[in-house]
Scaffold this active site. Sequence first.
Site, PDB file in Angstrom:
ATOM      1  N   GLU A   8      35.924  41.783   1.231  1.00  0.00           N
ATOM      2  CA  GLU A   8      34.873  42.792   1.389  1.00  0.00           C
ATOM      3  C   GLU A   8      33.729  42.549   0.415  1.00  0.00           C
ATOM      4  OE1 GLU A   8      34.917  44.425   3.967  1.00  0.00           O
ATOM      5  OE2 GLU A   8      37.023  44.182   4.523  1.00  0.00           O
ATOM      6  N   ASP A  44      36.221  35.612   4.481  1.00  0.00           N
ATOM      7  CA  ASP A  44      37.588  35.135   4.244  1.00  0.00           C
ATOM      8  C   ASP A  44      37.603  34.017   3.215  1.00  0.00           C
ATOM      9  OD1 ASP A  44      39.000  36.838   5.861  1.00  0.00           O
ATOM     10  OD2 ASP A  44      39.253  35.434   7.520  1.00  0.00           O
TER      11      ASP A  44
END
Length: 645
Positions: A494, A557
Amino acid sequence: MLQRFYAADKGVYGSSGVAYKDDLYEAVNGKWEKKAKIPADRAGAGGFNDLSIDVENKLISDLNKMGELESTTDKPELQEAVRFFQLALDFGRRKKQKMAPVMPLLKRAIELKDFADLNAQAGSWYETFPVPFQFSVEPDMKDTAHNAVYAYGPGLILPDMTYYADDNPNRDTLLATWREMAVKLLVAAKFSEKDAERMADGALKFDRSLVPFSKSGEEWADYPAMYNPEPLDKFLTHSEMLNFRKFLDDLLPEEPSQIIVTEPRFFEHFNEVVNARTFRLLHDWMIIRFLIHASKYLSNDLRKVGDTFHRAITGSQKSPNKTKSAYYATNDYFDEVIGQYYGEKYFGDDARQDVRKMIDTMIKVYEDRLAHNDWLSEATRKSAIDKLEKIVVKVGYPDKLRPLYSEFKVDRQASLFDNVQEFDTLILRDMFAKLAKPVDRTEWGMPGSLVNAQYDPSRNDITFPAAILQSPFYSLKHSASRNYGGIGAVIAHEISHAFDNNGAKFDAYGNLKDWWTKEDLANFTKRTEAMVAEFDGLPYAGGKVNGKLILGENVADLGGMSAALEAAKQSKGVDLRAFFINWARVWRGKYTQANMTARLATDPHAPNVLRANMQPRNFQEFYDAFDVQPGDGMYMDPKKRVHIW
């Protein structure tokens, strides 16, 4: 034991007997996947799905108990949620009412004569029925302290415009399923079979006219491309038939100076879609969409009919049972209330503080990585660190509910549908009222009971709901390495969204702003293109991955794993095998074919198996942990490995 050692091979094998160095996902999840069964009312199992089922079972049980003893809660908003749940669960009453709750509004819709009639009741119509456009009040992307009006298209019947291609094998079957569902609902609403079939065909024809001017999933993945502000006078010229000014005047507390157009192609061609010749088709489309939405709150039989198309899209075998459907309806309107309750009861403060420490650690790791970055200029690096330091962190659940929830009052004498209509109106009016107010940066984008996490580029904040802060993502009982491979990587993921291909275009306060040097931006773009190439065209579920669609999530990611790895290596008793094994475990998933097909076209995330297997290949630590060598299944040539953050 998750792993066992074979004397004949120095490699390490998972419980499935597959070597981690050959297929990490299969080694960790293969045995589970062979035995796993997808619940009949769901489109998938594993990871997120299993946690979601556990959360909803807890909350359904609690809502039932509170319904039996109404005095068990002294929170009025939660009490209204319990009352709504009880009303939704009264299927005996819903069966007796049948279509009766919707008939007054349906009569009004049927009596709509022309565009002049529609314009005359613009605001009240918008609050009740579907229209071929949508207005929304959200933070202005270039001035996020203030709200602005955004204009959207109406959306398509099929999940994405790519489904409408002539060579798409699912198109005709899915549209036939939708047509059959629409006809059944129309007949239940007292239309003749002949009229019902004509109206369904008309609605499908109108939907097909939208396709050339709609955005694809790949286009929606480009956030800045949504920002196309137009002076109000120019926006009003997009339609000769619909009086946009009347709609705006009826809905908004004040006149906006501009409208931010998210789909320019659609509004440029609006008159081709919405005109005197297409009024009948639009009318059919509006009535059917109204009935599909309403069916969720009518009898059990009608609810199941209205769920037919959703089941076809997801591949689920049956509709949720009565109790689950009542819970889903309640959660649709009281999600923040229920999320706060869930967080307070099931997510302790010790865990909350521990997760905050992990987040602080991850931010410090990220700051250090940015400070020592070898491809950013000093100016861009300082701006990036400033943005990182200003990220707002939200963990668990909001301590304070939005004032809107105090307005939700359940009328037990009215039907469930009538209560929903009242709540929908309150929600819309609350949203439009924000135009005259400053942006509230304390609002949460996710409830505490949702198994998910998010980064909001316009607020520069990250949210980690209580429901995701549990095993396999996180546990106080897990080792630090295992936690960093789970929730640690999610946290860093995030944070990384602040610097993905979309987030990198927003500054520390969430404003769409160019804060990069040209050289740095060119370097960044080159690196993201390598990430597109790494995934683009990979086979999955009978199709191929679109590297551009999933770029933002892949960059996140990659950055998440990079920072989480660094944090894990700084922890005591570091075990990078445990780190990578848990990384693969959290992406465990088994899905229906229909669901995989839909996600391939619309989901900005890479398929789970590819998330588990592709990202570790970019890190030398993975090769060292499992002794991965050329010729092994997980091996990737160092020249092809992607490094960004």
